[in-house]
Design a protein around this motif. Structure first.
Motif, PDB file in Angstrom:
ATOM      1  N   MET A  65      17.122  58.070  22.073  1.00 39.27           N
ATOM      2  CA  MET A  65      17.635  57.732  22.974  1.00 39.27           C
ATOM      3  C   MET A  65      17.234  56.054  22.849  1.00 39.27           C
ATOM      4  N   LEU A  66      17.915  55.183  23.347  1.00 46.16           N
ATOM      5  CA  LEU A  66      18.259  54.082  22.858  1.00 46.16           C
ATOM      6  C   LEU A  66      16.814  53.084  23.872  1.00 46.16           C
ATOM      7  N   TRP A  67      16.812  51.759  23.182  1.00 46.52           N
ATOM      8  CA  TRP A  67      15.893  51.073  23.442  1.00 46.52           C
ATOM      9  C   TRP A  67      17.196  50.568  24.807  1.00 46.52           C
ATOM     10  N   SER A  68      18.350  50.759  24.871  1.00 49.51           N
ATOM     11  CA  SER A  68      18.942  49.975  26.060  1.00 49.51           C
ATOM     12  C   SER A  68      18.496  50.842  27.545  1.00 49.51           C
ATOM     13  N   HIS A  69      19.061  52.212  26.940  1.00 45.77           N
ATOM     14  CA  HIS A  69      18.689  53.520  27.947  1.00 45.77           C
ATOM     15  C   HIS A  69      17.051  53.135  28.872  1.00 45.77           C
ATOM     16  N   VAL A  70      16.450  52.886  26.951  1.00 43.70           N
ATOM     17  CA  VAL A  70      15.203  52.990  28.167  1.00 43.70           C
ATOM     18  C   VAL A  70      14.935  51.379  28.708  1.00 43.70           C
ATOM     19  N   SER A  71      15.423  50.389  28.418  1.00 40.10           N
ATOM     20  CA  SER A  71      15.239  49.066  29.511  1.00 40.10           C
ATOM     21  C   SER A  71      16.369  49.818  31.214  1.00 40.10           C
ATOM     22  N   CYS A  72      17.453  50.238  30.750  1.00 44.49           N
ATOM     23  CA  CYS A  72      17.601  50.489  32.112  1.00 44.49           C
ATOM     24  C   CYS A  72      17.298  51.501  32.969  1.00 44.49           C
ATOM     25  N   MET A  73      16.679  51.722  32.326  1.00 46.01           N
ATOM     26  CA  MET A  73      16.007  53.287  33.442  1.00 46.01           C
ATOM     27  C   MET A  73      14.462  52.826  34.356  1.00 46.01           C
TER      28      MET A  73
END
Lengths: 344, 367
Positions: free
Chosen positions: A197-205
């Motif tokens: 998981m990347l932080w970019s994924h996390v912020s999107c979700m």
């Protein structure tokens, strides 16, 4: 009477407190346990922003924290999505996985990934979610079509499982025949995993799921009325068409989000709402929606911790772990319900 | 002032019309009951009226406003429903169910005020389920569940209450209780009540207006006294095997058709249990001499294979006695259900003496 009401509120408060403590403990232990074990003191230091031990700091902030956040959001989203479907079909064995909705999303995500990767374009998180949403809506469409024809819930579940198999089979073909070596990643993803998981994924979700959960919470009142069945709900003044559409869209978005980032995850959507109902001993959506979110977050976090530590350095797929814990819960629930029905 | 007014209303599913030409007039405080055979469209009418189905034609006015022009929330405050189907769900307490009735009155989160709580308890008290407020709904009996659903409907504070077969799962005691509650709601809370019932005797007792549905239309419409006649009810329900006795509101099964084997000397109601017992054993019997206005005459009429009747308020004549004697002679035995004889039925005593002489008499515990 008032005293009674207070007691019930206290009981709910206690349940929420237990869930929060459980979540906190799981988060802390998830940070410290792994292929490199990190002591609680070091965890504390790193969380406070202390960069003395840069390796630990990197492991925590670049690898474990995004993964933990993802497990929390996606676990919660999956559980709430299952809960919504259970309300919609007024049946406790409905869930995004058994109804084939997760698999539909998986198929479209796999297709989209291959198309984009072979053209040399990296997919953004938003595109992932969008393609998963399209897939889950197509599957949901099929399920609704079938549910219009067969009123029997077990038939519906069987149909859902079949849809799931078809989608998975097509997905496997695609992955097997895809040429690019980048597809290796896709294989892991298609089994279900919180890894990478990347932080970019996390912020999107985080954005998508938070918005969706707020909407779900706002629907608590009509959900409460809908539990008596469509006819009573309509008589109570619920706009049935709009309500049903909202439930379908929200549960689709939530499960699509999960599939887009972590692949299909089994049984969470059925087992956890059941556990939460048993724990809170209520059917009130206003209590159960946040309860389900917290419960799902804990459940997925713990399962993920098990998946990556038990046979370390080999990681299990998250679905294997959730199935081991979730499936027995579902079986127990079904047997108990059957017993109740024959008694009544 | 008519609260509900329908004109030429037509109902059905899609293009398939089931009942047409429905003209109903219902005031607040009145109970209107739809009766008729199974599958005739009573539920379809109620479903159209509660907007679960759309009407196929005609008009329906509720409280001076066309039914179709109400929005959902407005209508929810005017009309509440109780349905036949069973409600399922885990971890519902009775109170949870009744609380759903407050839906149209609470804000967007459904937070309850003290008054809402009070109304919930009042509704539970009305249906005598207050002690069960915190019990789980799934653990109640069918009758109790039905009463909780009624409490939910009451809690919604409607002006009209629509019930589809509310008495179906209830035993006799709860049927009577339900009837009382409905009457109370109509009179004290000034509600209009529209329902479909299978229990025609119950319908007769509590309805102000009875609507008979048959062959896709309203066949009869009016006060129960005008509608209930044995012939009409038999016609309405197409009863060919058996009969319906309006005076006593009793169903009777068809008589055993063979020539009588037992003669029953009876009168004053003492014979009824003997008739029923004989019918259960399927033994054909004759009864006499009865007066036309005797309480047991209707039962004897339905069950006996032959019967000797005397005019009301006249002593049993010599002639009728001889007629009875003739029948008696062909029977195997005689049962006397009478405990005493007086001026009016003195000749029955002679009949009894004759039977004693012939050694035909058997005791009341003859079987």
């Amino acid at each position: 009477m008032m005293k009674k009401g207070n007691n019930i509120n206290k009981k709910y408060g206690l349940c929420f407190a237990i869930l929060l403590v459980l979540l906190f403990v799981s988060v802390i232990s998830s940070i410290s346990v792994g292929s490199t074990n990190i002591s609680f003191k070091e965890v504390w230091n790193a969380l406070c922003g202390n960069k003395d031990n840069i390796v630990v700091y990197r492991i925590i902030w670049d690898v474990r924290m995004p993964r933990i956040c993802a497990a929390i959001f996606l676990g919660g989203a999956l559980t709430v999505s299952g809960y919504l479907l259970q309300i919609f079909f007024s049946n406790p064995i409905a869930g995004p996985f058994v109804l084939g909705i997760s698999s539909g999303a998986k198929l479209t995500v796999a297709l989209a990934m291959i198309c984009f990767i072979s053209n040399g374009v990296q997919m953004s998180s938003g595109m992932l979610v969008l393609s998963a949403f399209i897939g889950s809506m197509v599957s949901m469409g099929f399920v609704l079509l079938v549910s219009g024809k067969v009123k029997n819930m077990s038939m519906l579940v069987v149909c859902g499982v079949m849809i799931g198999y078809i989608c998975s089979a097509i997905c496997d073909f695609i992955v097997a025949f895809a040429e690019d070596s980048n597809i290796v990643n896709l294989h892991n993803w298609s089994l279900g995993s919180f890894a990478g998981m990347l932080w970019s994924h996390v912020s999107c979700m985080a954005v998508v799921i938070t918005l969706a959960i707020i909407c779900v919470f706002l629907l608590s009142k009509p959900m409460h009325a809908y539990q008596l069945g469509e006819e009573y709900a309509k008589n109570l003044g619920v706009n049935i068409k709009r309500f049903r559409l909202a439930i379908i869209l929200l549960s689709g978005i939530l499960s699509a989000c999960v599939t887009a980032f972590a692949g299909p995850i089994s049984f969470v959507g059925i087992a956890v709402p059941h556990l939460i109902r048993v724990m809170f001993k209520t059917s009130k959506p206003m209590v159960l929606v946040p309860g389900c979110f917290l419960g799902g977050a804990c459940f997925c976090l713990i399962c993920d911790m098990i998946a990556r530590t038990v046979f370390a350095p080999i990681e299990l797929s998250i679905s294997s772990v959730t199935a081991i814990f979730g499936a027995p819960i579902v079986i127990i629930m079904l047997v108990k319900r059957k017993a109740n029905h024959t008694r009544g | 002032m008519e609260y509900v007014l329908t004109e030429q209303m037509r109902v059905g599913y899609g293009k398939h019309e089931i009942v047409q030409n429905i003209n109903l007039h219902l005031k607040r405080g009145e109970i209107m009951t739809l009766i008729g055979p199974n599958g005739v469209g009573k539920s379809t009418i109620l479903k159209s009226f509660t907007r679960q189905l759309s009407m196929l034609g005609g008009t329906c006015v509720l409280d001076n406003k066309e039914l179709e022009t109400y929005n959902d929330r407005e209508l929810a405050k005017k009309m509440s429903i109780v349905l036949t189907g069973r409600v399922q769900g885990e971890y519902f307490t009775c109170k949870d169910i009744v609380e759903k009735g407050r839906y149209p009155y609470t804000g967007s989160f459904g937070i309850f005020s003290d008054e809402d709580h009070r109304k919930v308890m009042e509704a539970l008290e009305l249906v005598n389920m207050k002690d069960y407020a915190d019990c789980l709904f799934e653990q109640l009996s069918d009758g109790q569940k039905q009463r909780v659903l009624l409490a939910k409907a009451v809690c919604q504070e409607p002006e009209i209450l629509v019930l589809d077969e509310p008495a179906s799962f209830l035993d006799i005691r709860y049927k009577l209780e339900l009837a009382q509650i409905l009457k109370h709601l109509a009179k004290e809370k000034n509600m209009a009540i529209l329902m479909a019932l299978h229990e025609i005797d119950l319908a007769k007792r509590i309805s102000d207006i009875v609507v008979c549905i048959k062959d896709g239309k309203v066949d009869q419409y009016g006060e129960p006294e005008d509608i209930y006649s044995s012939d009409y009810i038999s016609k309405l329900y197409d009863i060919k095997q058996g009969s319906y006795n309006v005076e006593g509101s009793l169903m009777e099964l068809p008589p055993v058709k063979n020539p009588p084997e037992i003669f029953v000397i009876a009168g004053g109601g003492f014979g009824i249990s003997v008739y029923h017992k004989l019918w259960r054993k399927q033994i054909p019997f004759a009864a006499g001499v009865l007066h036309e206005n005797d309480i047991e005459t209707p039962v004897a009429k339905s069950l006996a294979s032959s019967i000797v009747l005397e005019r009301a308020f006249e002593p049993v004549s010599e002639e009728k006695m001889m007629e009875a004697k003739k029948i008696l002679q062909y029977c195997k035995s005689v049962v006397c259900a009478c405990e005493q004889f007086g001026t009016m039925n003195m000749n029955n005593k002679l009949l009894l003496n004759y039977a004693k002489e012939q050694n035909m008499l058997i005791g009341p515990n003859f079987l």
